[in-house]
Design a protein around this motif. Structure first.
Motif, PDB file in Angstrom:
ATOM      1  N   LYS A 203      18.973 -55.762  32.206  1.00  0.00           N
ATOM      2  CA  LYS A 203      20.488 -55.356  32.550  1.00  0.00           C
ATOM      3  C   LYS A 203      21.215 -56.579  32.540  1.00  0.00           C
ATOM      4  O   LYS A 203      22.446 -56.892  32.031  1.00  0.00           O
ATOM      5  CB  LYS A 203      20.430 -54.582  33.587  1.00  0.00           C
ATOM      6  CG  LYS A 203      21.826 -54.192  34.099  1.00  0.00           C
ATOM      7  CD  LYS A 203      21.970 -53.338  35.443  1.00  0.00           C
ATOM      8  CE  LYS A 203      23.345 -53.073  35.762  1.00  0.00           C
ATOM      9  NZ  LYS A 203      23.484 -52.384  37.250  1.00  0.00           N
TER      10      LYS A 203
ATOM     11  N   GLU B  77       4.815 -50.309  38.624  1.00  0.00           N
ATOM     12  CA  GLU B  77       6.187 -49.566  38.801  1.00  0.00           C
ATOM     13  C   GLU B  77       7.125 -50.689  39.200  1.00  0.00           C
ATOM     14  O   GLU B  77       8.181 -50.656  38.669  1.00  0.00           O
ATOM     15  CB  GLU B  77       6.293 -48.481  39.832  1.00  0.00           C
ATOM     16  CG  GLU B  77       7.479 -47.832  40.220  1.00  0.00           C
ATOM     17  CD  GLU B  77       8.002 -46.898  39.032  1.00  0.00           C
ATOM     18  OE1 GLU B  77       8.980 -46.906  38.626  1.00  0.00           O
ATOM     19  OE2 GLU B  77       6.980 -46.661  38.085  1.00  0.00           O
ATOM     20  N   ARG B  78       6.861 -51.682  39.963  1.00  0.00           N
ATOM     21  CA  ARG B  78       7.737 -52.625  40.547  1.00  0.00           C
ATOM     22  C   ARG B  78       8.296 -53.578  39.334  1.00  0.00           C
ATOM     23  O   ARG B  78       9.322 -54.018  39.282  1.00  0.00           O
ATOM     24  CB  ARG B  78       7.066 -53.434  41.647  1.00  0.00           C
ATOM     25  CG  ARG B  78       8.250 -54.241  42.193  1.00  0.00           C
ATOM     26  CD  ARG B  78       7.582 -54.835  43.477  1.00  0.00           C
ATOM     27  NE  ARG B  78       8.147 -56.050  43.962  1.00  0.00           N
ATOM     28  CZ  ARG B  78       7.688 -57.478  44.441  1.00  0.00           C
ATOM     29  NH1 ARG B  78       6.358 -57.381  44.674  1.00  0.00           N
ATOM     30  NH2 ARG B  78       8.229 -58.340  44.622  1.00  0.00           N
ATOM     31  N   CYS B  79       7.454 -53.667  38.662  1.00  0.00           N
ATOM     32  CA  CYS B  79       7.404 -54.477  37.422  1.00  0.00           C
ATOM     33  C   CYS B  79       8.380 -53.890  36.352  1.00  0.00           C
ATOM     34  O   CYS B  79       9.224 -54.570  35.777  1.00  0.00           O
ATOM     35  CB  CYS B  79       6.036 -55.062  36.693  1.00  0.00           C
ATOM     36  SG  CYS B  79       5.180 -56.240  37.467  1.00  0.00           S
ATOM     37  N   LYS B  80       8.294 -52.631  36.079  1.00  0.00           N
ATOM     38  CA  LYS B  80       9.063 -51.693  35.339  1.00  0.00           C
ATOM     39  C   LYS B  80      10.475 -52.036  35.870  1.00  0.00           C
ATOM     40  O   LYS B  80      11.398 -52.084  35.209  1.00  0.00           O
ATOM     41  CB  LYS B  80       8.870 -50.402  35.331  1.00  0.00           C
ATOM     42  CG  LYS B  80       7.411 -50.239  34.441  1.00  0.00           C
ATOM     43  CD  LYS B  80       7.115 -48.840  34.435  1.00  0.00           C
ATOM     44  CE  LYS B  80       5.695 -48.512  33.660  1.00  0.00           C
ATOM     45  NZ  LYS B  80       5.356 -47.004  33.710  1.00  0.00           N
ATOM     46  N   GLU B  81      10.591 -51.848  37.371  1.00  0.00           N
ATOM     47  CA  GLU B  81      12.041 -52.096  37.831  1.00  0.00           C
ATOM     48  C   GLU B  81      12.683 -53.150  37.539  1.00  0.00           C
ATOM     49  O   GLU B  81      13.758 -53.337  37.366  1.00  0.00           O
ATOM     50  CB  GLU B  81      11.689 -51.445  39.503  1.00  0.00           C
ATOM     51  CG  GLU B  81      11.510 -50.091  39.629  1.00  0.00           C
ATOM     52  CD  GLU B  81      11.271 -49.812  41.061  1.00  0.00           C
ATOM     53  OE1 GLU B  81      11.214 -50.937  41.896  1.00  0.00           O
ATOM     54  OE2 GLU B  81      10.945 -48.594  41.359  1.00  0.00           O
ATOM     55  N   GLN B  82      11.723 -54.505  37.896  1.00  0.00           N
ATOM     56  CA  GLN B  82      12.257 -55.710  37.773  1.00  0.00           C
ATOM     57  C   GLN B  82      12.717 -55.896  36.244  1.00  0.00           C
ATOM     58  O   GLN B  82      13.608 -56.717  35.812  1.00  0.00           O
ATOM     59  CB  GLN B  82      11.265 -56.726  38.314  1.00  0.00           C
ATOM     60  CG  GLN B  82      10.877 -56.661  39.550  1.00  0.00           C
ATOM     61  CD  GLN B  82      11.930 -56.973  40.331  1.00  0.00           C
ATOM     62  OE1 GLN B  82      12.929 -58.038  40.024  1.00  0.00           O
ATOM     63  NE2 GLN B  82      12.400 -56.404  41.459  1.00  0.00           N
ATOM     64  N   LYS B  83      11.837 -55.405  35.385  1.00  0.00           N
ATOM     65  CA  LYS B  83      12.056 -55.629  33.870  1.00  0.00           C
ATOM     66  C   LYS B  83      13.602 -54.939  33.417  1.00  0.00           C
ATOM     67  O   LYS B  83      14.312 -55.587  33.039  1.00  0.00           O
ATOM     68  CB  LYS B  83      11.173 -55.041  32.827  1.00  0.00           C
ATOM     69  CG  LYS B  83      11.033 -55.216  31.666  1.00  0.00           C
ATOM     70  CD  LYS B  83      10.153 -54.715  30.534  1.00  0.00           C
ATOM     71  CE  LYS B  83      10.295 -54.520  29.200  1.00  0.00           C
ATOM     72  NZ  LYS B  83       9.553 -53.861  28.628  1.00  0.00           N
ATOM     73  N   ALA B  84      13.794 -53.828  33.993  1.00  0.00           N
ATOM     74  CA  ALA B  84      14.887 -53.152  33.798  1.00  0.00           C
ATOM     75  C   ALA B  84      16.385 -53.948  34.306  1.00  0.00           C
ATOM     76  O   ALA B  84      17.235 -54.255  33.799  1.00  0.00           O
ATOM     77  CB  ALA B  84      14.831 -51.519  34.446  1.00  0.00           C
ATOM     78  N   LYS B  85      15.986 -54.321  35.413  1.00  0.00           N
ATOM     79  CA  LYS B  85      16.888 -55.352  36.090  1.00  0.00           C
ATOM     80  C   LYS B  85      17.150 -56.460  35.331  1.00  0.00           C
ATOM     81  O   LYS B  85      18.622 -56.673  34.808  1.00  0.00           O
ATOM     82  CB  LYS B  85      16.793 -55.678  37.483  1.00  0.00           C
ATOM     83  CG  LYS B  85      16.682 -54.583  38.427  1.00  0.00           C
ATOM     84  CD  LYS B  85      16.596 -55.183  39.879  1.00  0.00           C
ATOM     85  CE  LYS B  85      16.663 -54.263  41.032  1.00  0.00           C
ATOM     86  NZ  LYS B  85      16.201 -54.759  42.238  1.00  0.00           N
TER      87      LYS B  85
ATOM     88  N   LYS C 231       1.528 -49.217  41.963  1.00  0.00           N
ATOM     89  CA  LYS C 231       2.577 -49.814  42.891  1.00  0.00           C
ATOM     90  C   LYS C 231       3.286 -50.992  41.918  1.00  0.00           C
ATOM     91  O   LYS C 231       4.461 -51.204  41.946  1.00  0.00           O
ATOM     92  CB  LYS C 231       2.527 -49.876  44.342  1.00  0.00           C
ATOM     93  CG  LYS C 231       2.183 -48.728  44.995  1.00  0.00           C
ATOM     94  CD  LYS C 231       2.000 -48.999  46.459  1.00  0.00           C
ATOM     95  CE  LYS C 231       1.658 -47.593  47.044  1.00  0.00           C
ATOM     96  NZ  LYS C 231       0.965 -47.979  48.423  1.00  0.00           N
TER      97      LYS C 231
END
Length: 116
Positions: A90, A79-87, A76
């Motif tokens: 961006k 996955e959260r780190c991947k999402e934060q990295k994507a943000k 989990k």
């Protein structure tokens, strides 16, 4: 087997047909006695090891359960780190100097057009 050496040929021939006596002599032999003793000692050692292993079963099960829950938690967080990295990527793309320059130029153009 020393008891067979002292017997006569007739006694050995009679013994050849007496299965119970052959079995008794075999069971009384030193080699068989030693093998039975080794077998009993091995069984006792195995039983002792089995009992020790059973003592470790509960902590092992608990550790396995903890490890499983920690692994799920790790997944989990990954996955959260991947999402934060994507943000972050961006936002950092939006804050790139070239991008900022282009945005400022567009805004500057709008302001000039409005002032005319």
């Amino acid at each position: 087997m020393d008891s067979l050496r002292s017997r006569t040929v007739e006694e050995l021939q009679a013994l050849q047909e007496d299965a119970e006596e052959i079995e008794r002599l075999a069971l009384e032999s030193q080699e068989v006695q030693e093998l039975q003793l080794e077998r009993e000692m091995a069984l006792a050692a195995n039983r002792s090891l089995a009992e020790q292993n059973l003592k470790f079963q509960a902590p092992l099960e608990s550790g396995r359960s903890d490890l499983s829950s920690k692994y799920e938690e790790l997944q989990k967080l990954a996955e959260r780190c991947k999402e934060q990295k994507a943000k972050l990527e961006k936002f950092s793309a939006a804050l790139h100097p070239q991008t900022l320059l282009e945005l400022l130029q567009v805004e500057s153009q709008k302001i000039e057009e409005e002032s005319e």
